[in-house]
Scaffold this motif. Sequence first.
Motif, PDB file in Angstrom:
ATOM      1  N   THR A 240       9.842  -0.769   0.572  1.00 46.91           N
ATOM      2  CA  THR A 240       9.070   0.048   1.505  1.00 46.91           C
ATOM      3  C   THR A 240       8.646  -0.760   2.720  1.00 46.91           C
ATOM      4  O   THR A 240       8.723  -0.293   3.870  1.00 46.91           O
ATOM      5  N   ILE A 241       8.191  -2.013   2.479  1.00 49.41           N
ATOM      6  CA  ILE A 241       7.757  -2.865   3.598  1.00 49.41           C
ATOM      7  C   ILE A 241       8.934  -3.153   4.532  1.00 49.41           C
ATOM      8  O   ILE A 241       8.799  -3.106   5.762  1.00 49.41           O
TER       9      ILE A 241
ATOM     10  N   PHE B 155       1.248  -5.197  19.309  1.00 46.77           N
ATOM     11  CA  PHE B 155      -0.018  -5.214  18.563  1.00 46.77           C
ATOM     12  C   PHE B 155      -0.104  -4.015  17.620  1.00 46.77           C
ATOM     13  O   PHE B 155      -0.478  -4.148  16.448  1.00 46.77           O
ATOM     14  N   ILE B 156       0.265  -2.839  18.138  1.00 48.42           N
ATOM     15  CA  ILE B 156       0.214  -1.628  17.300  1.00 48.42           C
ATOM     16  C   ILE B 156       1.183  -1.743  16.125  1.00 48.42           C
ATOM     17  O   ILE B 156       0.863  -1.376  14.990  1.00 48.42           O
TER      18      ILE B 156
ATOM     19  N   GLY C  82      -1.280  -2.354   7.781  1.00 56.29           N
ATOM     20  CA  GLY C  82      -1.855  -1.186   7.103  1.00 56.29           C
ATOM     21  C   GLY C  82      -0.893  -0.592   6.094  1.00 56.29           C
ATOM     22  O   GLY C  82      -1.291  -0.191   4.989  1.00 56.29           O
ATOM     23  N   SER C  83       0.407  -0.528   6.449  1.00 56.25           N
ATOM     24  CA  SER C  83       1.401   0.038   5.536  1.00 56.25           C
ATOM     25  C   SER C  83       1.538  -0.802   4.276  1.00 56.25           C
ATOM     26  O   SER C  83       1.669  -0.273   3.170  1.00 56.25           O
TER      27      SER C  83
ATOM     28  N   PHE D 169      -1.402  -0.453  -2.791  1.00 59.74           N
ATOM     29  CA  PHE D 169      -2.360   0.395  -3.507  1.00 59.74           C
ATOM     30  C   PHE D 169      -1.643   1.520  -4.257  1.00 59.74           C
ATOM     31  O   PHE D 169      -1.909   1.767  -5.444  1.00 59.74           O
ATOM     32  N   VAL D 170      -0.724   2.198  -3.564  1.00 59.79           N
ATOM     33  CA  VAL D 170      -0.020   3.330  -4.186  1.00 59.79           C
ATOM     34  C   VAL D 170       0.855   2.860  -5.340  1.00 59.79           C
ATOM     35  O   VAL D 170       0.928   3.503  -6.396  1.00 59.79           O
ATOM     36  N   SER D 171       1.542   1.725  -5.162  1.00 60.11           N
ATOM     37  CA  SER D 171       2.417   1.241  -6.234  1.00 60.11           C
ATOM     38  C   SER D 171       1.606   0.896  -7.484  1.00 60.11           C
ATOM     39  O   SER D 171       2.029   1.179  -8.610  1.00 60.11           O
ATOM     40  N   ARG D 172       0.422   0.294  -7.289  1.00 60.75           N
ATOM     41  CA  ARG D 172      -0.413  -0.018  -8.452  1.00 60.75           C
ATOM     42  C   ARG D 172      -0.891   1.271  -9.136  1.00 60.75           C
ATOM     43  O   ARG D 172      -0.918   1.373 -10.368  1.00 60.75           O
TER      44      ARG D 172
END
Length: 548
Positions: A11-12, A186-187, A194-195, A201-204
């Motif tokens: 995903t990253i 920067f964005i 953030g991703s 978090f979602v994978s855990r």
Amino acid sequence: MKLSLKISLITIVIIVVFSILLQSISIAIFSNAIHSLNKKLFMDKINKLILLAYEQDELFFEGVYDSEIESKLRVKDKINIEYREQKDPIVFPFIIETNGRIVAHPAYSQWSGRLQDKEEGKQIFDNTTLAFMQKKKEGELEYTSAGVRRWCVFKIYEPWNWIFCITTTIANKNKSINFFIRVALFISIMMIIGSVMVVLFVSRKYIRPIHLVIERLLDIASGKVRPDEQIPINIGTKDEIGMLAYAVNKMSEDLRQTTVSCDELAKEIEERKKMENALKDYAKKIEQINKELDDFTYIVSHDLKEPLRSIDAFSKFLEDDYRDKLNEEGRGYIERIRANSLRMQKLIEDLLEISRIERKRNPLEEVRIPDLLNEVKLRLEYAIKEKNVEIIIQDNLPCILCDRVRLMEVFVNLFSNAIKFNDKPNPKIEVGCNVKDDYYEFYVRDNGPGIEEQYYNKIFEIFQRLGRREDHEGTGAGLTIVKKIIEMHKGKIWVESKVGEYTTFYFTIPKRRQAILGKKKIGEILLEKKLITEEDLKQALDAQKEEG
């Protein structure tokens, strides 16, 4: 590597690649837009200066000025006055002649001399650049002045041979673009950070319940969980993972409640095997009976041909040699003998043809249907011209895999019937094809008398005729042969009709070779691979029959 880590990394990587791609596209679009906007703004300024020159030139022609030089001085002075106050102008206009001589420049007040860098005395535009500007008439270019890269937009005013230019530094031109690049970078970095946090978090959150399900399945497989020790998995969600946990809990409960013994299960399997073997034996018997019937038909038909030839030959001798010795009634009997023997020969030939369809199969080949239909028309050319039949063939008919010889018999029989039984003054036959997912659906339509619905199935039975025998020639076996050929291709045939208006025969041919041939027997495969001969196969089958 754990699944959660794999999902996170994939995903990253996707997010990073997408961010870089999106940033590259955005920068390219923004850069092009800024460049086009700057060029337009600069060109608008140049057009204003050229308009001023044009107006001054008009005043000269109207006699307001005594000389053309005076009108040119007005334009030059406007530029010098407007920009002379700037000590180090970033954006400024200047005018040169097409030969490179300076006309107006914020750093110069004189008319003559080539356009030179103020500090170093080097030429800004060489002859090659001047030739380029004269050829293009208007456009843009980059050059170096005092060690600084500059960008210039120019346009030639041909009545005076002046080149109006507006220039700025490359750095100033790209200032907005560089700012946008920094903001976009920067964005993108913030989005990636953030991703990554969201992905982790979602994978855990969603991988942990899957681990619980895997552990329960491994416990069941290893026998660690006894019926009285089973604890349901509690995920606490109603999504797909929750449904998976529910399915595992139900499977565990079903295992706990199972009371069927191994002996009963083995008995059930044995009974099913017996039923399957019985069905296989029954299918083999039916196949053998059909083969024997085909063999019987072939043998009987073949053996009857010779006596019939003798009857026909002797009746012809009687007709030729004793015609004058017989009265009218006797001659009529002989003609009836000959007519019936010929009819019997035709019936036998049709029976032999039906038996040959399964007995003698031709290899499948790719056949272009338009070419096949042209051959059919040639074979029936006399009948088509005699009744003035109009043949309409759909464009772009497909190329299909089939038995070419047999499929030609299908179209010949259908065309022949459509011509033979047509009662209209302008007979018409239409041929077309509807391409389906797994098969081709062909149709042959005529504008003949039509067929009543009660006879839709009867017409495919052997030797069945709807009209009187003496009205039309033939034995009534044509549609039987057609049906058998289509079924040999694992297709279907049926008829639709409206009495007095039309009759349409539809039939299907599968697209795939395997669908037509079906599963090959072991003996056929061995013969194809040339591992055995036909004699070896025949001996093995005979030995198997003797053993029962």
